[in-house]
Scaffold this motif. Structure first.
Motif, PDB file in Angstrom:
ATOM      1  N   ARG A   4       0.799  -1.226   0.000  1.00  0.00           N
ATOM      2  CA  ARG A   4       0.000   0.000   0.000  1.00  0.00           C
ATOM      3  C   ARG A   4       0.832   1.277   0.000  1.00  0.00           C
ATOM      4  O   ARG A   4       0.359   2.328  -0.371  1.00  0.00           O
ATOM      5  CB  ARG A   4      -0.991   0.005   1.164  1.00  0.00           C
ATOM      6  CG  ARG A   4      -0.343   0.039   2.522  1.00  0.00           C
ATOM      7  CD  ARG A   4      -1.385  -0.117   3.619  1.00  0.00           C
ATOM      8  NE  ARG A   4      -0.737  -0.067   4.907  1.00  0.00           N
ATOM      9  CZ  ARG A   4      -0.931   0.869   5.797  1.00  0.00           C
ATOM     10  NH1 ARG A   4      -1.797   1.827   5.568  1.00  0.00           N
ATOM     11  NH2 ARG A   4      -0.297   0.858   6.936  1.00  0.00           N
ATOM     12  N   LEU A   5       2.114   1.185   0.389  1.00  0.00           N
ATOM     13  CA  LEU A   5       2.968   2.370   0.385  1.00  0.00           C
ATOM     14  C   LEU A   5       3.882   2.425  -0.831  1.00  0.00           C
ATOM     15  O   LEU A   5       4.697   3.316  -0.949  1.00  0.00           O
ATOM     16  CB  LEU A   5       3.824   2.401   1.656  1.00  0.00           C
ATOM     17  CG  LEU A   5       3.069   2.532   2.967  1.00  0.00           C
ATOM     18  CD1 LEU A   5       4.038   2.505   4.147  1.00  0.00           C
ATOM     19  CD2 LEU A   5       2.247   3.792   3.004  1.00  0.00           C
ATOM     20  N   MET A   6       3.750   1.477  -1.730  1.00  0.00           N
ATOM     21  CA  MET A   6       4.620   1.403  -2.888  1.00  0.00           C
ATOM     22  C   MET A   6       4.370   2.585  -3.841  1.00  0.00           C
ATOM     23  O   MET A   6       3.237   2.946  -4.117  1.00  0.00           O
ATOM     24  CB  MET A   6       4.388   0.089  -3.624  1.00  0.00           C
ATOM     25  CG  MET A   6       5.327  -0.132  -4.743  1.00  0.00           C
ATOM     26  SD  MET A   6       5.099  -1.808  -5.335  1.00  0.00           S
ATOM     27  CE  MET A   6       6.216  -1.824  -6.667  1.00  0.00           C
ATOM     28  N   VAL A   7       5.458   3.145  -4.339  1.00  0.00           N
ATOM     29  CA  VAL A   7       5.384   4.228  -5.323  1.00  0.00           C
ATOM     30  C   VAL A   7       5.593   3.580  -6.685  1.00  0.00           C
ATOM     31  O   VAL A   7       6.584   2.895  -6.906  1.00  0.00           O
ATOM     32  CB  VAL A   7       6.474   5.286  -5.046  1.00  0.00           C
ATOM     33  CG1 VAL A   7       6.487   6.339  -6.122  1.00  0.00           C
ATOM     34  CG2 VAL A   7       6.265   5.903  -3.680  1.00  0.00           C
ATOM     35  N   SER A   8       4.666   3.792  -7.588  1.00  0.00           N
ATOM     36  CA  SER A   8       4.725   3.110  -8.879  1.00  0.00           C
ATOM     37  C   SER A   8       5.653   3.786  -9.889  1.00  0.00           C
ATOM     38  O   SER A   8       6.181   3.133 -10.776  1.00  0.00           O
ATOM     39  CB  SER A   8       3.321   2.971  -9.474  1.00  0.00           C
ATOM     40  OG  SER A   8       2.748   4.246  -9.645  1.00  0.00           O
ATOM     41  N   ASP A   9       5.882   5.078  -9.769  1.00  0.00           N
ATOM     42  CA  ASP A   9       6.766   5.778 -10.709  1.00  0.00           C
ATOM     43  C   ASP A   9       8.218   5.438 -10.360  1.00  0.00           C
ATOM     44  O   ASP A   9       8.704   5.789  -9.279  1.00  0.00           O
ATOM     45  CB  ASP A   9       6.532   7.283 -10.610  1.00  0.00           C
ATOM     46  CG  ASP A   9       7.339   8.070 -11.617  1.00  0.00           C
ATOM     47  OD1 ASP A   9       8.525   7.735 -11.842  1.00  0.00           O
ATOM     48  OD2 ASP A   9       6.794   9.030 -12.176  1.00  0.00           O
ATOM     49  N   PRO A  10       8.939   4.762 -11.259  1.00  0.00           N
ATOM     50  CA  PRO A  10      10.314   4.331 -10.961  1.00  0.00           C
ATOM     51  C   PRO A  10      11.261   5.482 -10.616  1.00  0.00           C
ATOM     52  O   PRO A  10      12.124   5.339  -9.746  1.00  0.00           O
ATOM     53  CB  PRO A  10      10.772   3.626 -12.235  1.00  0.00           C
ATOM     54  CG  PRO A  10       9.536   3.315 -12.994  1.00  0.00           C
ATOM     55  CD  PRO A  10       8.507   4.323 -12.578  1.00  0.00           C
ATOM     56  N   ALA A  11      11.115   6.615 -11.276  1.00  0.00           N
ATOM     57  CA  ALA A  11      12.014   7.750 -11.009  1.00  0.00           C
ATOM     58  C   ALA A  11      11.768   8.323  -9.619  1.00  0.00           C
ATOM     59  O   ALA A  11      12.723   8.624  -8.881  1.00  0.00           O
ATOM     60  CB  ALA A  11      11.824   8.835 -12.065  1.00  0.00           C
ATOM     61  N   ILE A  12      10.522   8.455  -9.229  1.00  0.00           N
ATOM     62  CA  ILE A  12      10.193   8.968  -7.898  1.00  0.00           C
ATOM     63  C   ILE A  12      10.619   7.964  -6.830  1.00  0.00           C
ATOM     64  O   ILE A  12      11.187   8.338  -5.804  1.00  0.00           O
ATOM     65  CB  ILE A  12       8.690   9.293  -7.786  1.00  0.00           C
ATOM     66  CG1 ILE A  12       8.352  10.482  -8.691  1.00  0.00           C
ATOM     67  CG2 ILE A  12       8.295   9.588  -6.337  1.00  0.00           C
ATOM     68  CD1 ILE A  12       6.886  10.800  -8.790  1.00  0.00           C
ATOM     69  N   LYS A  14      13.054   5.820  -6.998  1.00  0.00           N
ATOM     70  CA  LYS A  14      14.511   5.882  -6.874  1.00  0.00           C
ATOM     71  C   LYS A  14      14.942   7.092  -6.050  1.00  0.00           C
ATOM     72  O   LYS A  14      15.819   6.993  -5.191  1.00  0.00           O
ATOM     73  CB  LYS A  14      15.149   5.928  -8.267  1.00  0.00           C
ATOM     74  CG  LYS A  14      16.653   5.919  -8.239  1.00  0.00           C
ATOM     75  CD  LYS A  14      17.214   5.895  -9.656  1.00  0.00           C
ATOM     76  CE  LYS A  14      18.716   5.861  -9.663  1.00  0.00           C
ATOM     77  NZ  LYS A  14      19.249   5.803 -11.034  1.00  0.00           N
ATOM     78  N   GLN A  15      14.316   8.249  -6.279  1.00  0.00           N
ATOM     79  CA  GLN A  15      14.657   9.459  -5.518  1.00  0.00           C
ATOM     80  C   GLN A  15      14.325   9.291  -4.034  1.00  0.00           C
ATOM     81  O   GLN A  15      15.098   9.714  -3.170  1.00  0.00           O
ATOM     82  CB  GLN A  15      13.935  10.680  -6.099  1.00  0.00           C
ATOM     83  CG  GLN A  15      14.436  11.089  -7.463  1.00  0.00           C
ATOM     84  CD  GLN A  15      15.933  11.377  -7.461  1.00  0.00           C
ATOM     85  OE1 GLN A  15      16.439  12.116  -6.630  1.00  0.00           O
ATOM     86  NE2 GLN A  15      16.650  10.774  -8.393  1.00  0.00           N
ATOM     87  N   LEU A  16      13.190   8.671  -3.757  1.00  0.00           N
ATOM     88  CA  LEU A  16      12.825   8.405  -2.360  1.00  0.00           C
ATOM     89  C   LEU A  16      13.807   7.438  -1.710  1.00  0.00           C
ATOM     90  O   LEU A  16      14.204   7.616  -0.555  1.00  0.00           O
ATOM     91  CB  LEU A  16      11.401   7.853  -2.273  1.00  0.00           C
ATOM     92  CG  LEU A  16      10.282   8.848  -2.569  1.00  0.00           C
ATOM     93  CD1 LEU A  16       8.944   8.120  -2.671  1.00  0.00           C
ATOM     94  CD2 LEU A  16      10.226   9.926  -1.504  1.00  0.00           C
ATOM     95  N   GLN A  17      14.221   6.412  -2.448  1.00  0.00           N
ATOM     96  CA  GLN A  17      15.187   5.461  -1.914  1.00  0.00           C
ATOM     97  C   GLN A  17      16.522   6.137  -1.644  1.00  0.00           C
ATOM     98  O   GLN A  17      17.137   5.921  -0.596  1.00  0.00           O
ATOM     99  CB  GLN A  17      15.370   4.289  -2.877  1.00  0.00           C
ATOM    100  CG  GLN A  17      14.172   3.371  -2.938  1.00  0.00           C
ATOM    101  CD  GLN A  17      14.274   2.349  -4.058  1.00  0.00           C
ATOM    102  OE1 GLN A  17      14.861   2.616  -5.110  1.00  0.00           O
ATOM    103  NE2 GLN A  17      13.691   1.180  -3.822  1.00  0.00           N
ATOM    104  N   LEU A  18      16.976   6.966  -2.586  1.00  0.00           N
ATOM    105  CA  LEU A  18      18.247   7.678  -2.390  1.00  0.00           C
ATOM    106  C   LEU A  18      18.172   8.612  -1.187  1.00  0.00           C
ATOM    107  O   LEU A  18      19.119   8.684  -0.393  1.00  0.00           O
ATOM    108  CB  LEU A  18      18.619   8.453  -3.654  1.00  0.00           C
ATOM    109  CG  LEU A  18      19.087   7.593  -4.832  1.00  0.00           C
ATOM    110  CD1 LEU A  18      19.164   8.433  -6.107  1.00  0.00           C
ATOM    111  CD2 LEU A  18      20.421   6.936  -4.521  1.00  0.00           C
ATOM    112  N   ALA A  19      17.059   9.313  -1.040  1.00  0.00           N
ATOM    113  CA  ALA A  19      16.887  10.202   0.116  1.00  0.00           C
ATOM    114  C   ALA A  19      16.895   9.392   1.409  1.00  0.00           C
ATOM    115  O   ALA A  19      17.522   9.792   2.397  1.00  0.00           O
ATOM    116  CB  ALA A  19      15.592  10.989  -0.008  1.00  0.00           C
ATOM    117  N   GLY A  20      16.208   8.261   1.407  1.00  0.00           N
ATOM    118  CA  GLY A  20      16.184   7.400   2.593  1.00  0.00           C
ATOM    119  C   GLY A  20      17.556   6.864   2.933  1.00  0.00           C
ATOM    120  O   GLY A  20      17.945   6.798   4.097  1.00  0.00           O
ATOM    121  N   LEU A  21      18.313   6.478   1.911  1.00  0.00           N
ATOM    122  CA  LEU A  21      19.665   5.977   2.144  1.00  0.00           C
ATOM    123  C   LEU A  21      20.594   7.069   2.664  1.00  0.00           C
ATOM    124  O   LEU A  21      21.419   6.830   3.548  1.00  0.00           O
ATOM    125  CB  LEU A  21      20.228   5.361   0.863  1.00  0.00           C
ATOM    126  CG  LEU A  21      19.568   4.046   0.451  1.00  0.00           C
ATOM    127  CD1 LEU A  21      19.943   3.693  -0.978  1.00  0.00           C
ATOM    128  CD2 LEU A  21      19.929   2.933   1.413  1.00  0.00           C
TER     129      LEU A  21
END
Length: 73
Positions: A4-12, A14-21
């Protein structure tokens, strides 16, 4: 897998993952610094063992030091 929290847009996503990392990395560096300061103070008798336990509890790391207490009530 539909989370339910998955973001479907790959670019967004990736940006969220990079920010989290980046956040995770900065927190780990902060935690390493705190652990170093506490360790030096304990080694030099500037903090007692009970004071260190209190600081570890405040950091949420008491279970890392005393794993046998994990899940104990």
């Amino acid at each position: 897998m539909n989370h339910r929290l998955m973001v479907s847009d790959p670019a967004i996503r990736k940006q969220l993952q990079l920010a989290g990392l980046r956040f995770m990395y900065s927190r780990s560096m902060w935690l390493a610094s705190e652990a170093r300061v506490i360790g030096i103070k304990l080694k030099n008798n500037k903090l007692s063992s009970s004071e260190v336990d209190q600081k570890l509890e405040e950091l949420g790391a008491l279970d890392l030091v005393y794993p046998e207490l994990m899940g104990a009530e």
